[in-house]
Design an enzyme around this catalytic site. Sequence first.
Site, PDB file in Angstrom:
ATOM      1  N   LEU A  43       0.819  -1.217   0.000  1.00  0.00           N
ATOM      2  CA  LEU A  43       0.000   0.000   0.000  1.00  0.00           C
ATOM      3  C   LEU A  43       0.851   1.264   0.000  1.00  0.00           C
ATOM      4  O   LEU A  43       1.820   1.367   0.742  1.00  0.00           O
ATOM      5  CB  LEU A  43      -0.897  -0.022   1.238  1.00  0.00           C
ATOM      6  N   ASP A  46       0.286   8.601   1.841  1.00  0.00           N
ATOM      7  CA  ASP A  46       0.673  10.002   1.637  1.00  0.00           C
ATOM      8  C   ASP A  46       2.014  10.195   0.930  1.00  0.00           C
ATOM      9  O   ASP A  46       2.981   9.491   1.226  1.00  0.00           O
ATOM     10  CB  ASP A  46       0.840  10.703   2.991  1.00  0.00           C
ATOM     11  N   GLU A 224      -5.264  16.283   9.553  1.00  0.00           N
ATOM     12  CA  GLU A 224      -4.047  15.580   9.145  1.00  0.00           C
ATOM     13  C   GLU A 224      -3.289  16.432   8.117  1.00  0.00           C
ATOM     14  O   GLU A 224      -3.872  17.241   7.394  1.00  0.00           O
ATOM     15  CB  GLU A 224      -4.403  14.223   8.527  1.00  0.00           C
TER      16      GLU A 224
HETATM   17  C1  FRU Z   1      -2.826  10.477   6.432  1.00  0.00           C
HETATM   18  C2  FRU Z   1      -2.119   9.725   7.551  1.00  0.00           C
HETATM   19  C3  FRU Z   1      -1.177  10.640   8.326  1.00  0.00           C
HETATM   20  C4  FRU Z   1      -0.198   9.667   8.901  1.00  0.00           C
HETATM   21  C5  FRU Z   1      -0.060   8.671   7.782  1.00  0.00           C
HETATM   22  C6  FRU Z   1       0.239   7.260   8.212  1.00  0.00           C
HETATM   23  O1  FRU Z   1      -3.261   9.629   5.429  1.00  0.00           O
HETATM   24  O2  FRU Z   1      -3.057   9.129   8.427  1.00  0.00           O
HETATM   25  O3  FRU Z   1      -1.821  11.448   9.277  1.00  0.00           O
HETATM   26  O4  FRU Z   1       1.014  10.252   9.240  1.00  0.00           O
HETATM   27  O5  FRU Z   1      -1.274   8.705   7.058  1.00  0.00           O
HETATM   28  O6  FRU Z   1       0.516   6.463   7.126  1.00  0.00           O
END
Ligand code: FRU
Length: 492
Positions: A43, A46, A224
């Site tokens: 997967l 971000d 986020e």
């Molecule tokens: C956003 C998130 C961030 C976190 C990351 C973990 O999609 O939840 O807040 O750092 O993904 O993979």
Amino acid sequence: MKEWTKEERYRVLKDPQELWGMHEEISKSDYRQKFHVQPVTGLLNDPNGFVWHDNKWHLFYQWCPWGAVHGLKYWYHVVSKDLISWTNLGVCIMPDREYDNKGAYSGSAMPIGDSLYLYYTGNHRDEDWTRRAYTCLAKLKDDGWVEKYPLPLFGPHDGYTEHQRDPKILYRKETGKYYILLGAQSKDHWGRVIVYESEDLLHGWNFAGELTVPGFEQFGDMWECPSIERIGGRDVLIFCPQHLKIAGRGDSTNHNGYILGDMDWEKLVFTPLGQFHVLDFGFDSYAAECANNVQDEDKAVLVAWMGLPDSSYPTDEENWSGCLTLPRELQVRGRRLIQQPLPALKQLRDMEINLNDYQIGDVAWLPRVCEIALYCRPGDLDLNLFTKADGTGGLHISYNEQTSEIKVDRSEMDNRFNQDQGEVRVRYLEDGLTHLRVFIDRSSVEIFVNDGDAVFTSRVFPTEAEENFMIHGEAFVRMWSLQTAVKDTLVV
Ligand code: FRU
């Protein structure tokens, strides 16, 4: 759907060979992208650490190697000279310390001398699974050497819940200070941005306070990936408010958007000039990040995860999921951001498809990797992509002149997914529809409306029979097949 145990999700990757077989299978998938960054296995979520340094663009992504599941996250590194062709460099940050034992979560980069300083969240969990989020630093030298700082820069702040993450590192000339913005959740469960400051990138970080954003005190329960960008003389707060419903976006509760405004770095007040806008009107876009050091004051470059939290996709069964969007150029126009494809994307054009004989209403063959440009005359327009040979089904893009609305509807595709988040997206176009540029990769569509006035980004998973297009309405159309710009090589 596969049920994952905690052990499986948080398994540590010890040897790249563990992924060979999986990658070989995945690389045969019909849905592997040709010009979008995608995970070698598992997967992708971000984008992280997007920056120009050492004569190239660096980009990292959140990566869980084992399958389409959010588990132990690594930072995977890709580079590009032109933001079009990308090369896989492999894992950069491994979650191998006590402070990041359950994941190297999202963050950003600052180039200094011959190194990139990578600020990230160490997602620590103890035995009873209590989470503590640390703000951590790793240094990536130009020769590829990665050195982690022995201790985190700072730990979680007591004034907020366990949700504190996604450091965005910034420097502001007006105060001569560095800042780290973190997404956070207040104790009464509202999304916040908290700010740390220092005069030195490596030491002396202090909590400076909470960002005040008048009018947005109760807007989603966690923010986020926040950042504040300076574009065209304005400040832009970009973030992902969670667990919030927005009209027209189905039951989806994850959004990525922005507010234009003015930032006072002394007082930590962001004064909005208008409302919250979503960045992308399509279905699959989240956690956008702007490159940290674009020199042009009027423009920024943004890339996002072409996916959403709490969602599943047809390739989950193939043990991979997610890809990044095309990088886009951002500019401020009036009180909004506009997003355009990069000019260099034209280099990807391979062959122009001869549409001289195409008559409006015909069903014609659609290349699986292509760009379409439509110059529209006044009136309604339908552009149906991925239709069957008889013109039925597919992804419908339609413009209604009377309501001035453009609509993207994926409910008639054979492969339907995330239906609860809505299968139709609509956007009102103030100046009507004049122009569409559409980029189709093997499992995505990005639609740029009127030179960046709106963008619709969506994953699509067409079946073999869905290989045609059809246009109704007055338009001049050009189409190009596109070259491959990402190599599907397994580098770990
Ligand atoms: C956003 C998130 C961030 C976190 C990351 C973990 O999609 O939840 O807040 O750092 O993904 O993979």
